[in-house]
Write an enzyme that holds these catalytic residues in place. Structure first.
Site, mmCIF file in Angstrom:
data_model
loop_
_atom_site.group_PDB
_atom_site.id
_atom_site.type_symbol
_atom_site.label_atom_id
_atom_site.label_comp_id
_atom_site.label_asym_id
_atom_site.label_seq_id
_atom_site.Cartn_x
_atom_site.Cartn_y
_atom_site.Cartn_z
ATOM 1 C CB CYS A 1 7.956 -4.981 8.223
ATOM 2 S SG CYS A 1 9.415 -4.238 9.004
ATOM 3 C CD GLU B 1 -1.518 -0.306 3.540
ATOM 4 O OE1 GLU B 1 -2.092 -1.405 3.665
ATOM 5 O OE2 GLU B 1 -1.795 0.692 4.211
ATOM 6 C CB CYS C 1 7.450 -2.279 15.700
ATOM 7 S SG CYS C 1 9.084 -1.873 15.079
ATOM 8 C CB CYS D 1 1.789 2.158 6.487
ATOM 9 S SG CYS D 1 1.758 3.316 5.164
HETATM 10 FE FE1 SF4 Z 1 8.599 -2.621 10.363
HETATM 11 FE FE2 SF4 Z 1 6.434 -1.401 11.259
HETATM 12 FE FE3 SF4 Z 1 8.580 -1.614 12.835
HETATM 13 FE FE4 SF4 Z 1 8.659 0.053 10.706
HETATM 14 S S1 SF4 Z 1 7.329 0.234 12.498
HETATM 15 S S2 SF4 Z 1 10.214 -1.439 11.354
HETATM 16 S S3 SF4 Z 1 7.355 -1.101 9.257
HETATM 17 S S4 SF4 Z 1 7.315 -3.341 12.067
#
Ligand code: SF4
Ligand code: SAH
Length: 360
Positions: free
Chosen positions: A123, A95, A127, A344
């Site tokens: 990813c 996206e 996080c 996102c």
């Molecule tokens: Fe990955 Fe989301 Fe952490 Fe950014 S915030 S590193 S996109 S898990």
């Protein structure tokens, strides 16, 4: 990768286009013609490059893929943040977000249109608060898949994008080579021609890669997703902090700032009862002052299925005022588009779940 293993024509740098045309026995100026068709006239096939000899076009099509992003869904309207869900050649979903009048952050004026691009499918950094990491990591995006997000949005909306932030799905610094290739195309006069100061890369804190980026010549901007001003808080919500702790991260930031002579931005999402205490605000202010960095506070966007929420507006303002006591340039995003400005990775997740429940 695209369906076949051919490289995509929109992943090539200009000198590579020149070498290519020479190898195929064509005069050098053909490189300029190809770049013009790709990034100015923006055709979608080699056949449309009508000032190239027919045989040459066929050779190009044999050697290179000409990828295209397919729009699956669009959320939002002209005056609001719009989210685009794209399907890639291998069916992966990514996206991209278009923000019409961005706050005066990331070097942009408020009348600038910003696009937030993805750099990976999923990813790997996991996080705890983020939708992009929820289903793990699939693959890196190729340079053309990054550049094409901007081209597709300009084509779809008829609007010119003047600010690019690498804050979509994925960790840009974990795909640094492809991201830098894409950035060179986005920045080059023969490419999309966006000024380096209007390109911002965001990272969750890959310290060695930050140092690498500091050694790059291009004056693009860097944002660090801090989200905690102590190891204790960062460890709780960002697994990357166990690999590169705050001290290691800040040393890399120091290196970046002194090498680039440029200000960093610290991004700090405010999550209730996790990182929103006055103590964290005080420490964040001190860190930012020491590095001469700006601070961008972002109230957390709820992610379906995750337990986190944003603090009250009063708590947010209090946090901001404490950070500012350190004479730090700090802003608090008080955006309205909360409903669709879901962070996102969410639109993709939602669509995948709908598809899954439709087939099960
Ligand atoms: Fe990955 Fe989301 Fe952490 Fe950014 S915030 S590193 S996109 S898990
Ligand atoms: N991986 C990079 C860039 C993509 S994430 C990074 O982490 O910096 C872009 C930004 O969106 C990061 O600051 C990230 O922490 C933030 N973000 C992720 N989930 C969010 C949420 N639910 N609400 C608000 N911001 C979020």
């Amino acid at each position: 990768m695209t369906q076949d293993t051919k490289a995509d024509i929109k992943s090539l740098q200009f000198d590579e286009l020149e070498k290519l045309v020479e190898r195929l026995g064509e005069p050098r100026y053909r490189a300029r013609q190809i770049a013009d068709w790709l990034y100015q006239k923006r055709v979608q096939s080699f056949e449309e490059m009508t000032d190239l000899p027919g045989g040459f076009r066929v050779r190009l099509a044999e050697e290179f893929a000409f990828g295209k992003l397919n729009i699956v869904r669009v959320l939002g309207s002209r005056d609001t943040t719009r989210k685009f869900l794209f399907r890639l050649a291998d069916e992966s979903l990514i996206e991209t977000v278009l923000i019409p009048a961005s706050p005066a952050l990331y070097g942009s004026r408020s009348d600038r249109r910003t696009v937030c691009v993805s750099t990976q499918v999923g990813c790997a950094y996991g996080c705890k608060f983020c939708a992009s990491g929820l289903e793990g990591f699939s693959r890196n995006l190729q340079p053309n898949e990054i550049v094409d997000q901007i081209i597709a949005i300009e084509r779809e909306t008829g609007e010119k994008i003047d600010n690019i932030v690498f804050m979509g799905m994925g960790e840009p610094l974990a795909n640094l080579d492809n991201v830098m290739r894409a950035i060179r195309i986005i920045n080059a006069p023969w490419g999309l021609g966006t000024g380096a100061r209007h390109i911002t890369v965001s990272t969750s804190g890959l310290a060695p890669q930050i140092r690498k980026l500091a050694d790059e010549k291009l004056q693009i901007r860097l944002a660090i997703s801090l989200h905690g001003a102590t190891d204790e808080v960062r460890n709780q919500i960002m697994p990357i902090n166990r690999r590169y702790n705050l001290e290691t991260l800040l040393a890399a930031c120091d290196y970046y700032v002194s090498n680039k002579k440029q200000r960093l931005t610290f991004e700090y999402i405010l999550i209730e009862n996790v990182n929103d205490t006055p103590e964290q605000a005080k420490r964040l202010g001190r860190i930012a002052r020491r590095l001469g960095a700006k601070v961008n506070l972002i109230p957390y966007n709820t992610v379906h299925g995750l337990p986190w929420s944003r603090p009250s507006p009063e708590q947010q303002e209090l946090f901001l005022s404490i950070v500012r006591q350190n004479e730090v340039a700090a802003t608090l995003r008080r955006e309205k588009g909360h409903d669709i400005d879901a962070a996102c990775g969410q639109l993709r997740l939602q669509t995948k779940r709908e598809v899954q429940s439709a087939v099960s």
